[in-house]
Structure formats: C-alpha cells, structure tokens
Scaffold this motif. Structure first.
Motif, PDB file in Angstrom:
ATOM      1  N   TYR A   1      -9.126   3.215 -12.471  1.00 25.30           N
ATOM      2  CA  TYR A   1      -8.163   4.249 -12.868  1.00 25.30           C
ATOM      3  C   TYR A   1      -8.786   5.147 -13.937  1.00 25.30           C
ATOM      4  O   TYR A   1      -8.678   6.372 -13.870  1.00 25.30           O
ATOM      5  N   GLY A   2      -9.441   4.527 -14.913  1.00 28.31           N
ATOM      6  CA  GLY A   2     -10.091   5.315 -15.948  1.00 28.31           C
ATOM      7  C   GLY A   2     -11.233   6.151 -15.404  1.00 28.31           C
ATOM      8  O   GLY A   2     -11.362   7.339 -15.722  1.00 28.31           O
ATOM      9  N   LEU A   3     -12.077   5.561 -14.567  1.00 29.61           N
ATOM     10  CA  LEU A   3     -13.256   6.256 -14.050  1.00 29.61           C
ATOM     11  C   LEU A   3     -12.874   7.438 -13.163  1.00 29.61           C
ATOM     12  O   LEU A   3     -13.425   8.535 -13.305  1.00 29.61           O
ATOM     13  N   VAL A   4     -11.955   7.216 -12.240  1.00 32.62           N
ATOM     14  CA  VAL A   4     -11.534   8.295 -11.345  1.00 32.62           C
ATOM     15  C   VAL A   4     -10.950   9.444 -12.154  1.00 32.62           C
ATOM     16  O   VAL A   4     -11.246  10.623 -11.899  1.00 32.62           O
ATOM     17  N   ASN A   5     -10.139   9.140 -13.151  1.00 27.30           N
ATOM     18  CA  ASN A   5      -9.563  10.201 -13.977  1.00 27.30           C
ATOM     19  C   ASN A   5     -10.610  10.863 -14.865  1.00 27.30           C
ATOM     20  O   ASN A   5     -10.464  12.036 -15.231  1.00 27.30           O
ATOM     21  N   TRP A   6     -11.672  10.128 -15.230  1.00 32.04           N
ATOM     22  CA  TRP A   6     -12.763  10.747 -15.987  1.00 32.04           C
ATOM     23  C   TRP A   6     -13.384  11.870 -15.173  1.00 32.04           C
ATOM     24  O   TRP A   6     -13.616  12.970 -15.686  1.00 32.04           O
ATOM     25  N   PHE A   7     -13.644  11.622 -13.893  1.00 32.21           N
ATOM     26  CA  PHE A   7     -14.232  12.667 -13.052  1.00 32.21           C
ATOM     27  C   PHE A   7     -13.254  13.808 -12.801  1.00 32.21           C
ATOM     28  O   PHE A   7     -13.648  14.976 -12.769  1.00 32.21           O
ATOM     29  N   ILE A   8     -11.979  13.478 -12.634  1.00 31.11           N
ATOM     30  CA  ILE A   8     -10.985  14.530 -12.456  1.00 31.11           C
ATOM     31  C   ILE A   8     -10.929  15.427 -13.692  1.00 31.11           C
ATOM     32  O   ILE A   8     -10.848  16.657 -13.597  1.00 31.11           O
TER      33      ILE A   8
ATOM     34  N   ALA B   1       0.839  -1.198   0.000  1.00 29.14           N
ATOM     35  CA  ALA B   1       0.000   0.000   0.000  1.00 29.14           C
ATOM     36  C   ALA B   1       0.873   1.246   0.000  1.00 29.14           C
ATOM     37  O   ALA B   1       1.945   1.281   0.607  1.00 29.14           O
ATOM     38  N   THR B   2       0.415   2.288  -0.692  1.00 31.23           N
ATOM     39  CA  THR B   2       1.156   3.538  -0.755  1.00 31.23           C
ATOM     40  C   THR B   2       0.972   4.325   0.537  1.00 31.23           C
ATOM     41  O   THR B   2       0.140   3.980   1.391  1.00 31.23           O
ATOM     42  N   GLU B   3       1.706   5.401   0.651  1.00 30.52           N
ATOM     43  CA  GLU B   3       1.689   6.196   1.882  1.00 30.52           C
ATOM     44  C   GLU B   3       0.303   6.751   2.189  1.00 30.52           C
ATOM     45  O   GLU B   3      -0.111   6.816   3.345  1.00 30.52           O
ATOM     46  N   ARG B   4      -0.449   7.147   1.150  1.00 31.66           N
ATOM     47  CA  ARG B   4      -1.759   7.762   1.374  1.00 31.66           C
ATOM     48  C   ARG B   4      -2.921   6.795   1.157  1.00 31.66           C
ATOM     49  O   ARG B   4      -4.069   7.210   1.131  1.00 31.66           O
ATOM     50  N   GLU B   5      -2.610   5.524   1.002  1.00 32.82           N
ATOM     51  CA  GLU B   5      -3.654   4.530   0.732  1.00 32.82           C
ATOM     52  C   GLU B   5      -4.091   3.830   2.006  1.00 32.82           C
ATOM     53  O   GLU B   5      -3.273   3.479   2.857  1.00 32.82           O
ATOM     54  N   ILE B   6      -5.398   3.639   2.126  1.00 33.23           N
ATOM     55  CA  ILE B   6      -5.956   2.802   3.180  1.00 33.23           C
ATOM     56  C   ILE B   6      -6.517   1.575   2.479  1.00 33.23           C
ATOM     57  O   ILE B   6      -7.469   1.683   1.704  1.00 33.23           O
TER      58      ILE B   6
ATOM     59  N   GLU C   1      -3.684   8.445  -7.739  1.00 35.96           N
ATOM     60  CA  GLU C   1      -2.267   8.191  -7.468  1.00 35.96           C
ATOM     61  C   GLU C   1      -2.066   6.821  -6.827  1.00 35.96           C
ATOM     62  O   GLU C   1      -1.104   6.108  -7.135  1.00 35.96           O
ATOM     63  N   THR C   2      -2.981   6.441  -5.952  1.00 34.65           N
ATOM     64  CA  THR C   2      -2.917   5.112  -5.333  1.00 34.65           C
ATOM     65  C   THR C   2      -2.983   4.020  -6.396  1.00 34.65           C
ATOM     66  O   THR C   2      -2.173   3.087  -6.412  1.00 34.65           O
ATOM     67  N   ILE C   3      -3.965   4.128  -7.288  1.00 35.33           N
ATOM     68  CA  ILE C   3      -4.136   3.104  -8.315  1.00 35.33           C
ATOM     69  C   ILE C   3      -2.974   3.131  -9.301  1.00 35.33           C
ATOM     70  O   ILE C   3      -2.520   2.084  -9.776  1.00 35.33           O
ATOM     71  N   ARG C   4      -2.479   4.343  -9.606  1.00 31.39           N
ATOM     72  CA  ARG C   4      -1.343   4.454 -10.527  1.00 31.39           C
ATOM     73  C   ARG C   4      -0.157   3.642 -10.039  1.00 31.39           C
ATOM     74  O   ARG C   4       0.535   2.980 -10.824  1.00 31.39           O
ATOM     75  N   GLN C   5       0.072   3.644  -8.745  1.00 32.00           N
ATOM     76  CA  GLN C   5       1.244   2.965  -8.196  1.00 32.00           C
ATOM     77  C   GLN C   5       0.987   1.499  -7.851  1.00 32.00           C
ATOM     78  O   GLN C   5       1.906   0.798  -7.448  1.00 32.00           O
ATOM     79  N   THR C   6      -0.253   1.061  -7.987  1.00 29.37           N
ATOM     80  CA  THR C   6      -0.582  -0.328  -7.636  1.00 29.37           C
ATOM     81  C   THR C   6      -0.185  -1.262  -8.763  1.00 29.37           C
ATOM     82  O   THR C   6      -0.546  -1.045  -9.915  1.00 29.37           O
ATOM     83  N   ARG C   7       0.551  -2.296  -8.419  1.00 29.07           N
ATOM     84  CA  ARG C   7       0.892  -3.331  -9.388  1.00 29.07           C
ATOM     85  C   ARG C   7       0.369  -4.669  -8.858  1.00 29.07           C
ATOM     86  O   ARG C   7       0.653  -5.044  -7.722  1.00 29.07           O
TER      87      ARG C   7
ATOM     88  N   TYR D   1     -10.014  12.380  -4.848  1.00 24.78           N
ATOM     89  CA  TYR D   1      -9.960  11.642  -6.110  1.00 24.78           C
ATOM     90  C   TYR D   1      -8.534  11.593  -6.662  1.00 24.78           C
ATOM     91  O   TYR D   1      -8.103  10.561  -7.201  1.00 24.78           O
ATOM     92  N   GLU D   2      -7.822  12.683  -6.546  1.00 27.46           N
ATOM     93  CA  GLU D   2      -6.436  12.689  -7.034  1.00 27.46           C
ATOM     94  C   GLU D   2      -5.578  11.722  -6.237  1.00 27.46           C
ATOM     95  O   GLU D   2      -4.702  11.045  -6.796  1.00 27.46           O
TER      96      GLU D   2
END
Length: 938
Positions: free
Chosen positions: A580-587, A507-512, A560-566, A555-556
């Motif tokens: 990833y697509g949906l969240v960025n659509w709203f952004i 998990a990233t630093e800002r991810e729960i 970022e959380t999803i971007r770094q998830t592998r 949302y940002e």
C-alpha cells in the motif's frame, strides 16, 4: 481467479473448450485427451486445476506433499474443497527431495503414480522441478507428455552456463563474466588434451578420443564434455575446494578489471533468488564461503551433481526486465515485457507490464505535457524493449523453444544484457496474459480462428498439438497491468513463518486474486476457513493483480484494491501494508519512474526513519498542548464552549493519526500522495488544503469510511459521533466555498482571516461564519504531526528525477544504517544480556554444510559480526551474525534440522561487555523533546 470480475469479464476470461467449436479446424485442437498430473503447489496449482476444468479436461490429479498437510487445519490443502475425489489426490513426502538421491526417488515415484492412475501428462507449474532437465527427460522417456519446454530446451536454455553460450552464438547481449568455472577447475588439474584423455580412461567415462582430439573444439569445451560424462556416470572429478579456488581466481580477475563493481555468483540451477550471492568490493576472500552457501541452497552438494557457479559482473544500476516468449519448436514469438526491478534479496515484490502500446502512450502523454526529458527516456525504453523482444525470439528459436519461457535481462540506462532464460511459466505470467492474447488463424481460411488468453492453456495446447499450431499473432487486451505478491513477511520484508489467517475480505470488483484456494469459503456454511502459514515453502500467500488503460490507472486500481483488503489472524504478518505504501509512493512521485533492483532496501530504510521518529512523538501529549494553547486565549463561556468542542473532537483526530503513526508503511503512502498538502514557511507548517478535507480523505485512505448499520465493527470505521462532526464541517466548507467563489483553501483561509465581511454577507452572519470556522478548525493542527515527521526525517529527499531515475540520499545506502532501521521496523525479541534469541522461526542449522564444522560450540568465544547459526525460512537460508562479542555458555538447540520459533533462546552466553539499555525516564524525556520540536512548527 476467485472473484466475479475475473470470471465474468470477457477480456479476462473466455470459454476454453475448443472441442465445442463449430469449425472442424478449431476442434482438432481440443485437449480433452490430456490427462495431467499436477506436481506443483500454491496459486499455480489452483490456476491449473481451474484452467484444465475450463478446457474440458476432466481427468487430472494433484500431488500433495506431506509438508502441505501442516498448513491447513481442516483439510490437507485448500484446493481439496473443490477437488473432493480422493483418488485424484496423491501423496509424497516432498515435491523435489532434499538431495540428488531423493530427487531421483521422487521422479520415479511420480512416474509410477502417473502410470498407476492413467495420467498421460505432467504439469510442474513454476516450481523448481519445472526446470529440472533430469526430471523432464525421465518423464519423456516414460512416455509422459510434459506440459512445458522439452528436455533439450531445458538443457540448452535452462542451465545458465549453456544459455549464456547459446546467447553469444545468436548475437544476444550478455553480462561480462565466466560461465565455465567447473571447466576451469578441471583444467587446473588436467591442463591439456593428454591429461583429459587420461582422466577419461581412469574413470571409464563415455568420451571418445576423437572428440577430445578435434582441433575445432576449444580446450574449455572439451573439459565441459568430460564433465558432462562424469555427471551422467554420477561421479565427481573435481572437489568443491578446487572449484572454489578457480572461482576465486575468476573473481579476482574481474575485480581487477572492474574495480568499482561488485561481483555476482550464481548457481546454474538456481532461480527465484535462490543460489545467488553478491560479493562486495574487496570481498573475494569470501568466495569459497559464498560458493558453499549457494551449492547448499540449491541442493547440488551430492556426488555427481553439476556444481557449476557463474561469476558475473554485478551491474549496479540495473533494472530487471523480462520478456515472455512462446514457441512450438518451429516458430518463436514474444508477448511483451515485465519490469520486475522492485525486488529484495532477489525476490520479486511488484511486477509491472512493459509493452510497446503502453510505452508509446506514455511518450505521447509526456510530449503533450512538455516533459521532454521524460519523453526521451521513455523513447529509449521503447527501443530497448523492441531489441530485447527481437533477441528473445531469436534465442527461443535457437534453443527450439516448444512451450512458454521467460527471457530475462538486466537494463542499465541505454544498455541491456541477457541474464538467463527461465524454462517454465513465471509467477508473474498473468501480468503478460492480461496485456496480450494469442490469436491462431487457419492458414487456409482467415475467417477461421480462435484466441487463447491463458498461458497455462497455451502450454497445454503446445504439449498436445504443438507442431500443428500455426504461428499466432498477439492481440492487445489491456494497456497495462501490475501484480503485487502478497507474502508472509514482517514490516522489514523478512520471512515470517507461522501465523494463521482467520479472515480475509472478498476480492473487490476490479481485483484479480490468485491464491491456492484460501479465499474459497466453506461450501456448506459460506464461512471463511482458517489457514495456517508454514515455513516449509516460499512466503507467497497470493498474487493480487489489476489492469487499466494507463499505468497510473493500473496503480490506482491496485491502491484501491489494497485499501479495501482486510486480513486478520493470529501471529500474522504480511507485506500488504508495504505494498500500500509503495504503490502510493509511485502514484505520488511519478508512475513512470525507473527504480533499480537496489531501490527497495533504501526505501525500507526511509520507512524505518519514519517509524523511529514516530516512536518518539507523543500525539496525545501534543493534542493536549494544542488544546491548552487554544483555550489560553479565551475566557468565560467561550473557553468552556471551546473546551467541550476540543474534547468532543479528540477521537476524531487521534484515531486515524495514531493508526498512521503505528503503521509506518501506510504513513509513507499517506505522505506520498499528500506531499503537496502543506508548505514549510520559516520552519512553520502552513496548510495548502483544508485540514478538515484532508482528515476526511485520511479516513477514506485508511478504509475507515462510515458505513451505516450494525454489521461493520466499530474498530474498522469512523465512529458515528465523529462522523457527524466531520460531515457537518465538510458541508459548511462546501457551502462557504461556493458562496465566496474561493479557488482554493489558501484563498478561502485568507478571506476568513479578515474581520470585514465579503460582499453580500452581513457583519452578524460573518461573525457567525468565522466563529463556526474557528470551531471546526479547533485542534486540527495536530494533523501536522505527519508532515512534521516527514520533514524531520528528510522523507521527501527520496524522489524521482526528471530523467526518471530515483534520487536516493546517501544516508539511505549506508549498510549499518539500513540494518539499524530494519531493527526499528521489526525490533528483535527482547533478550536478557546472557542469551541469543531467534529473530524468526524456521529450520536451525549450526554449520555451513553437513561437511563443515559448527560455527560455535560450548566454550567458544565469538566476536561481533561472526556467524552463529543459519535459519532456513521460506526456502531462503538466512545467516545470523553475532550482534556483540562474548562466550558461548550453553547451546540450547539439540541438532541441525530442528524447527525453532521466533524469540526462542538459542544460546546462553556471557557478553564481553554489559549492554546499556535506555531507561524509561530517558525515553520519556526523548519523547517530550521530539514532541516539543513538532509543536514549535505550528
């Protein structure tokens, strides 16, 4: 709860051991005496285990279903890596049983396990057993403390028909419809008090004559009393056919009253999308079929089961909002709301907090920026939220709510209607608890208090000390939160059973991140342990949450959380790319947009259109043509030098481009946040920003940034020689922009088009600058393939209106087109013309219910659109329809209940017509044509 941020951030986590407090008043609420048995699974089980441990509850155990044992190779469940005492792990065949008889056996088995192992409480999480009134009542009768609403609340609020009647009595807005289909069915056969009394006598039901003779009680309510007595005795006094007839009449009546609306059928014991169907306009004849599907899905087909099904007007432009309610049987308060409109097939996908504080901040921002229409809509949303919270608190008090529940509403512009109350903690409960905490104050000393930040902890406190707890106040924590449900689904969001998670980034630093312990590494080797996804339960893998000061910030952070998830694995399909697509659509559009529950399917259809166009665009052919065109204007050494430059940059451009084209959801997100990077002028694509900077942003968007060292695999990042070229270009343009004081790319590009040098530069230097610019830009036109795909498909027609509604082009709502684009996203298995294959794995059923005839047998002829079989996957029943007409030659699945796999042959058939497939030559010609259309835009 598997990351450092969550464990260390005081706004998210706190010491929950009230018994350690210095205050005697606080210490009295210690819960160390609670000894719970956890009878649920998934992320909530792991969360409960962690919360209990943090509260100082040392004696707790878990119930493990045999179906759990097939999903993890090295242990029966991931949680067993932290719960290693075998005496605290108890096994049952299934959590709830397949029918009434099995449910009763399971309840008795759970009670015996609790007695034999010194448990005094039961925690059922958000599984369906948490809303089973029979189970809760049995636990209470056995002297067990049920951590959740009591049986009275579950009955009055949890059964959808009872809840609707209670709502009407306490002034809550409800959806038009009927909630007493079973009573209507009974009254068709026994139409008056005398007939009901005769029925009671004939079956020996426990209903006094004076109850039926009471003139103050409506006849329909008397029928309900008789029905309740029949359920208690475990007998049927109406048939499913009779129920279907009564419900069909109700549907016909509603259709006549609201001809432009569809009708929703909903089991009183359903939830989470189960037990609901929507009848299209003019489809009332399908009511019996739908009712039987519903009853089968919620497993209420047994003798003595309450088979009531609600008939409701389907509000077509609905948003799904819900209010978190908590009470102790005396007081009842709310903790803000959640917007759960982003869902598909009644299954929630992305849930967003809705609070007074957040809406007020959004209103202030809209007014400050002159967005008067947006501010008006947000003000209405604030009024609606306050009204829903007031109604939720009143309803909670009316049903004696003594734990945590959720008041669910549908919102239609400036109107809202109560839908149901879920008498359990919700999957998305963290969305609320990240926005608000509960502050309890000593009534005799305002300086003496404690704060609860976990709703699971609050449930335990209420179960242990409910009557003593004073009414708390809610304390804001974060302004906004959002939760993405990471599910095992394919790109069309269809359940995908099977698959193995072989690796998952931390998990990233800002991810729960909430999962059931999958993220925990081997405690001895620190190695990720493989996890097999099975279709026995729902498709959820994990819940990903982020918080922020504003919704945009939240949302940002999610992006970022999803971007770094592998995540990697075998036959693994998840909806991570979709999110990833949906969240960025709203952004990219407007973070305050108001999608309805019907948004996702048109959105997916638009993604399918992107994929269809991308399939026919050959970017390698396009790049070769672009290179040839650039070289055609050069001669001699210049041509040789430019050829080398173009060859050296091929992978720099094509690697990210091909990845985006192959992943339509990610491409959709890229197009959404980069919608202003170009302008179409006379059919030609003109860049509004430097394509080299755009390329660098694209590598970052794809999580392919250059990481020095030997550890990162080359496939996951930009290659070193490509990175050298890119960094040199970025330095060049940064320096040039600073020197020329250009405001943007359009201005800088205009300057570079001029042969005469700007002031301060010699002609020689300017020639070198322009030559370097030509070299750095060489081949960059191939990036225009992405906006070309968007333009060709009309992707940007799906947009947010000034009033925050979403403009959905008519083509995206066409059901035939939707089905076609779903198949573009996930092509069906390649079949011979003489067979029908399974499009997904799951459990096979050849008929509607065990009482029905099979859909098709050997020798039967079927028409296109006829039902062929049912696949149960991730708790959902998916009916498979014939794609064409033909005759069954052989049935290759032996019996109902068998597990089938994706691509497995189900029937051998003889089609009425031979299917014509496109030839490789025709496909090549199509790709050449579409690629040529793109090149014409340069």
């Amino acid at each position: 709860m598997s990351n450092e941020f969550y464990l260390n951030n005081p706004l998210v986590h706190s010491d929950r051991r009230l018994g350690r407090a210095t205050s005697a008043w606080v210490r009295q609420f210690d819960c160390g005496g609670i000894r719970p048995l956890i009878i649920c699974r998934g992320p909530i089980r792991k969360e409960a285990m962690d919360t209990f441990a943090e509260m100082g509850i040392e004696h707790f155990g878990i119930l493990l279903s045999e179906k759990d044992s097939i999903v993890y190779r090295n242990a029966l469940a991931p949680e067993l890596r932290s719960l290693t005492n075998p005496d605290r792990v108890h096994r049952v065949p299934d959590y709830s049983g397949a029918n009434k008889e099995e449910r009763e056996q399971r309840i008795e088995q759970i009670i015996n396990i609790a007695r034999d192992n010194d448990y005094n409480a039961i925690f059922a999480g958000y599984g369906f057993m948490a809303e089973d009134q029979t189970m809760v009542a049995a636990m209470e009768k056995a002297g067990l403390n049920f951590i959740g609403p009591c049986s009275r609340t579950v009955h009055d609020a949890g059964l959808k028909d009872e809840a609707k009647r209670t709502a009407l009595k306490c002034g809550v807005s409800v959806t038009p419809g009927i909630d007493n289909g079973t009573a209507l069915a009974l009254l068709k056969k026994h139409p008056d008090v005398a007939a009901l009394k005769a029925l009671v006598k004939a079956h020996g039901l426990n209903v006094p004559d004076k109850t039926l003779e009471d003139s103050h009680v409506e006849l329909a309510d008397k029928a309900d009393i008789v029905l309740s007595a029949s359920y208690e005795k475990g007998i049927d006094i109406y048939t499913v056919d009779e129920l279907c007839d009564a419900l069909t009449e109700a549907v016909d009546k509603m259709t006549a009253e609201y001809p432009e609306n569809r009708v929703r059928l909903k089991a009183i014991s359903g939830g989470g999308g189960k037990g609901q169907r929507i009848l299209g306009i003019g489809e009332s004849a399908r009511t019996p079929e739908m009712v039987r599907e519903i009853l089968n899905e919620v497993k209420t087909t047994g003798v003595g089961d309450n088979k009531n099904v609600l008939v409701e007007l389907n509000i077509e432009t609905t948003r799904h909002n819900e209010i978190q309610v908590i009470g102790n049987g005396d007081w009842s308060i709310t903790m803000g709301g959640r917007d759960c409109s982003l869902q598909m097939h009644e299954q929630k996908l992305l849930e967003v907090s809705v609070t007074v504080e957040s809406l007020q901040r959004a209103i202030d921002q809209a007014e400050a920026s002159g967005q008067t229409e947006e501010a008006r809509i947000l003000k209405q949303d604030l009024k609606t939220l306050i009204a829903m919270e007031n109604e939720a608190a009143a309803f909670g008090a009316a049903v004696g709510l003594d734990s945590v529940s959720t008041f669910e509403c549908i919102v239609d512009r400036d109107k809202h209607f109560f839908m149901e109350m879920n008498t359990r903690i919700q999957v998305e409960h963290r969305v609320t608890e990240l926005c608000y905490a509960l502050h309890f104050v000593n009534p005799d000393n305002s300086a003496d208090s404690f704060t609860v930040e976990s709703l699971v902890e609050a449930m335990v406190l209420l179960a242990a000390h409910g009557p003593k707890l004073p009414k708390p106040t809610r304390v804001p924590r974060y302004n906004d939160s959002v939760e993405a449900r990471l599910n095992a689904t394919n790109q069309a969001l269809q359940p995908h059973a099977g698959g193995v998670i072989e690796s998952w980034s931390d998990a990233t630093e800002r991810e729960i991140r909430d999962d059931q312990g999958i993220s925990l590494h081997n405690p001895d080797t620190d190695v990720f342990m493989k996890y097999t996804l099975a279709g026995a339960y729902d498709s959820n893998i994990a819940l990903l949450l982020t918080v922020g000061e504003t919704r945009l910030d939240t949302y940002e952070q999610m992006a970022e959380t999803i971007r770094q998830t592998r995540m990697r694995g075998q036959d693994l399909a998840t909806n991570l790319e979709f999110h990833y697509g949906l969240v960025n659509w709203f952004i990219g559009q407007n973070i305050n947009a108001r999608p309805t529950t019907r948004f996702i399917v048109p959105y997916l259809t638009a993604i399918g259109e992107l994929k269809e166009r991308a399939n026919d665009l050959d970017v390698r052919m396009a790049y070769k043509t672009i290179c040839a065109n650039e070289l055609s204007e050069l001669q001699g050494g210049e041509a040789t030098s430019m050829a080398q430059v173009l060859q050296s940059k091929e992978s720099l451009y094509l690697r990210p481009l091909e990845l985006l084209i192959s992943e339509p959801h990610i491409m959709a997100g890229w197009l959404s946040v980069n919608r202003d990077c170009y302008t179409l002028i006379d059919g030609k694509i003109s860049w509004n920003e430097n394509p080299i900077a755009l390329l660098a942003d694209t590598y970052h968007f794809l999580n392919m940034d250059f990481v020095p060292g030997d550890n990162p695999p080359a496939a996951t990042m930009i290659w070193d020689h490509d990175n050298d070229i890119l960094q040199d270009a970025l330095k060049f343009y940064n320096e040039l922009t600073n020197r020329l004081d250009a405001q943007d790319w359009v201005e800088l590009n205009t300057l570079l088009d001029a042969q005469d040098p700007p002031k301060g530069l010699s002609k020689r230097i300017w020639r070198q600058v322009r030559a370097a610019h030509i070299g750095f830009q060489a081949g960059a036109d191939v990036l225009a393939a992405l906006p070309s795909i968007a333009e060709a498909t009309g992707y940007y027609d799906l947009t947010v209106n000034p009033n925050l509604t979403i403009n959905i082009p008519e083509r995206l709502t066409d059901e035939t087109h939707q089905e076609l684009m779903a198949k573009v996203l996930v092509p069906p298995p390649v079949a011979n013309s003489d067979e029908i294959l399974a499009e997904s794995g799951g459990m096979f059923y050849s008929r509607e219910t065990p009482e029905h005839e099979v859909y098709v047998s050997k020798g039967d002829h079927f028409e296109a659109g006829d039902p062929l079989f049912i696949v149960e996957v991730m708790k959902m029943f998916n009916k498979v329809y014939a794609p064409f007409s033909g005759t069954i030659k052989e049935v290759l699945v032996e019996s109902d209940g068998m597990i089938i796999s994706k691509g497995q042959t189900i029937f051998k058939i003889e089609p009425d017509e031979v299917l014509v497939q496109i030839t490789p030559e025709e496909q090549a010609a199509r790709r050449k044509n579409i690629t040529g259309q793109f090149l014409a835009q340069l």
